[in-house]
Write a protein that holds these residues in place. Structure first.
Motif, mmCIF file in Angstrom:
data_model
loop_
_atom_site.group_PDB
_atom_site.id
_atom_site.type_symbol
_atom_site.label_atom_id
_atom_site.label_comp_id
_atom_site.label_asym_id
_atom_site.label_seq_id
_atom_site.Cartn_x
_atom_site.Cartn_y
_atom_site.Cartn_z
ATOM 1 N N PHE A 1 0.818 -1.212 0.000
ATOM 2 C CA PHE A 1 0.000 0.000 0.000
ATOM 3 C C PHE A 1 0.853 1.264 0.000
ATOM 4 C CE2 PHE A 1 -3.343 -2.923 1.567
ATOM 5 C CZ PHE A 1 -4.299 -2.635 0.608
ATOM 6 N N VAL A 2 2.063 1.190 0.561
ATOM 7 C CA VAL A 2 2.974 2.337 0.439
ATOM 8 C C VAL A 2 3.330 2.555 -1.026
ATOM 9 C CG1 VAL A 2 5.310 3.135 0.928
ATOM 10 C CG2 VAL A 2 3.921 2.188 2.772
ATOM 11 N N LEU A 3 3.657 1.458 -1.715
ATOM 12 C CA LEU A 3 3.992 1.569 -3.139
ATOM 13 C C LEU A 3 2.798 2.063 -3.947
ATOM 14 C CD1 LEU A 3 6.050 1.068 -5.386
ATOM 15 C CD2 LEU A 3 5.225 -1.295 -5.519
ATOM 16 N N LEU A 4 1.608 1.534 -3.648
ATOM 17 C CA LEU A 4 0.410 1.973 -4.360
ATOM 18 C C LEU A 4 0.141 3.451 -4.122
ATOM 19 C CD1 LEU A 4 -2.164 1.335 -6.009
ATOM 20 C CD2 LEU A 4 -3.276 0.714 -3.839
ATOM 21 N N GLY A 5 0.295 3.893 -2.884
ATOM 22 C CA GLY A 5 0.050 5.295 -2.570
ATOM 23 C C GLY A 5 1.034 6.229 -3.243
ATOM 24 N N LEU A 6 2.300 5.805 -3.343
ATOM 25 C CA LEU A 6 3.296 6.642 -4.009
ATOM 26 C C LEU A 6 3.041 6.731 -5.505
ATOM 27 C CD1 LEU A 6 6.541 5.495 -2.149
ATOM 28 C CD2 LEU A 6 5.246 7.613 -1.815
ATOM 29 N N VAL A 7 2.575 5.620 -6.082
ATOM 30 C CA VAL A 7 2.320 5.613 -7.522
ATOM 31 C C VAL A 7 1.093 6.449 -7.862
ATOM 32 C CG1 VAL A 7 1.659 4.148 -9.473
ATOM 33 C CG2 VAL A 7 3.477 3.413 -7.909
ATOM 34 N N THR A 8 0.043 6.309 -7.074
ATOM 35 C CA THR A 8 -1.216 7.004 -7.365
ATOM 36 C C THR A 8 -1.278 8.395 -6.754
ATOM 37 O OG1 THR A 8 -2.295 6.024 -5.421
ATOM 38 C CG2 THR A 8 -2.439 4.805 -7.510
ATOM 39 N N GLY A 9 -0.344 8.707 -5.859
ATOM 40 C CA GLY A 9 -0.377 9.999 -5.187
ATOM 41 C C GLY A 9 -1.459 10.100 -4.134
ATOM 42 N N ASP A 10 -1.984 8.934 -3.680
ATOM 43 C CA ASP A 10 -3.090 8.921 -2.726
ATOM 44 C C ASP A 10 -2.613 8.750 -1.293
ATOM 45 O OD1 ASP A 10 -5.821 9.147 -2.258
ATOM 46 O OD2 ASP A 10 -6.121 6.978 -2.185
ATOM 47 N N LEU A 11 -1.299 8.704 -1.103
ATOM 48 C CA LEU A 11 -0.756 8.527 0.243
ATOM 49 C C LEU A 11 -0.507 9.897 0.854
ATOM 50 C CD1 LEU A 11 0.123 6.273 2.196
ATOM 51 C CD2 LEU A 11 2.439 6.535 1.297
ATOM 52 N N ASP A 12 -1.319 10.249 1.855
ATOM 53 C CA ASP A 12 -1.257 11.586 2.433
ATOM 54 C C ASP A 12 -1.488 11.477 3.935
ATOM 55 O OD1 ASP A 12 -1.226 14.260 2.961
ATOM 56 O OD2 ASP A 12 -3.187 14.681 2.070
ATOM 57 N N LEU A 13 -0.554 11.999 4.709
ATOM 58 C CA LEU A 13 -0.667 11.971 6.168
ATOM 59 C C LEU A 13 -1.128 13.311 6.724
ATOM 60 C CD1 LEU A 13 2.581 9.967 7.073
ATOM 61 C CD2 LEU A 13 0.242 9.113 6.748
ATOM 62 N N GLY A 14 -1.699 14.138 5.889
ATOM 63 C CA GLY A 14 -2.133 15.457 6.336
ATOM 64 C C GLY A 14 -3.540 15.492 6.899
ATOM 65 N N PHE A 15 -4.049 14.376 7.384
ATOM 66 C CA PHE A 15 -5.400 14.344 7.967
ATOM 67 C C PHE A 15 -5.362 14.858 9.398
ATOM 68 C CE2 PHE A 15 -3.293 10.227 8.138
ATOM 69 C CZ PHE A 15 -3.257 9.968 9.501
ATOM 70 N N ALA A 16 -6.549 15.030 9.983
ATOM 71 C CA ALA A 16 -6.650 15.519 11.357
ATOM 72 C C ALA A 16 -6.014 14.527 12.324
ATOM 73 C CB ALA A 16 -8.108 15.752 11.724
ATOM 74 N N ALA A 17 -5.506 15.045 13.443
ATOM 75 C CA ALA A 17 -4.773 14.207 14.397
ATOM 76 C C ALA A 17 -5.631 13.075 14.960
ATOM 77 C CB ALA A 17 -4.233 15.072 15.533
ATOM 78 N N VAL A 18 -6.939 13.317 15.093
ATOM 79 C CA VAL A 18 -7.805 12.286 15.640
ATOM 80 C C VAL A 18 -7.874 11.065 14.721
ATOM 81 C CG1 VAL A 18 -9.927 13.148 14.581
ATOM 82 C CG2 VAL A 18 -10.048 11.921 16.765
#
Length: 218
Positions: free
Chosen positions: A88-105
């Motif tokens: 899923f890390v590889l998939l997120g990097l390829v698709t650009g869908d890996l983002d940790l900028g969500f709310a802390a909760v």
């Protein structure tokens, strides 16, 4: 032992069934599906490794073990979680869908998906499968979709149709029947075990029989 297996499998089904609720609240914080799946397996892998590592459960694996997956269920789950995290890390990097900028909760909801609906659910299912047998544990785990539908209805304001209620009742009845049904005992294994013993006894007595039958042979 049977009661312990039933309780473990019921808790496992409940934990699996709560996953849609945890995921809903995680998505509400701005977390993407790929990010949630990556965090789910990453946290689960960390928990599995932290639990099994100090106990010396991880050793050098042979090629045959890798080919046959001849590992304990917990170790297999740990390795699968590690591989899924990387995927899923590889998939997120390829698709650009890996983002940790969500709310802390969102970290809390991701941890709930990983710990409750993955580690706890898998571990308790294996406890139930060990005590009840894989078939009966699988039948009882069919309560998972029922829990998911009821939890969504109660916690997320979903609706239940008459057909869904009938379907849930059928699943519940089938699970109860599968647990209460008396296991069929087969006497054939006992007979098979007794046959070699009888054969060995007969073979052991044959020299005496030959000795008595042919005393002149001496």
């Amino acid at each position: 032992m049977v009661r312990r297996g039933v309780v473990a499998t019921l808790i496992s089904a409940t934990a699996f069934g709560l996953m849609p609720v945890f995921a809903f609240y995680a998505y509400d914080t701005g977390m993407s599906v790929t990010t949630l799946l990556m965090l789910r397996f990453a946290i689960a892998a960390a928990v599995f490794l932290a639990w099994l590592g100090p106990r010396g459960k991880f050793g050098r694996l042979t090629g045959r073990q890798w080919a046959m997956l001849a590992l304990s269920p917990m170790i297999t789950s740990a390795y699968l979680s590690v591989f899924a995290t990387g995927s899923f890390v590889l998939l997120g990097l390829v698709t650009g869908d890996l983002d940790l900028g969500f709310a802390a909760v969102g970290w809390g909801w991701a941890a709930a998906v990983a710990i409750v609906s993955t580690v706890l659910a898998i571990s308790l299912f294996f406890v139930g499968a060990t005590t009840l047998g894989p078939v009966r544990a699988s039948i009882l785990s069919m309560l998972e979709p029922v829990v998911a539908v009821v939890a969504t209805w109660l916690l997320l304001g979903g609706t239940l149709s008459a057909l869904q209620l009938v379907g849930g009742a059928v699943v519940l009845a089938g699970a109860v029947w599968g647990i209460l049904a008396a296991p069929v005992r087969d006497a054939a294994p006992a007979e098979k075990k007794a046959t070699p013993a009888a054969s060995s006894g007969a073979a052991g007595s044959s020299p005496d029989v030959r000795h008595n039958a042919h005393p002149s042979a001496e």
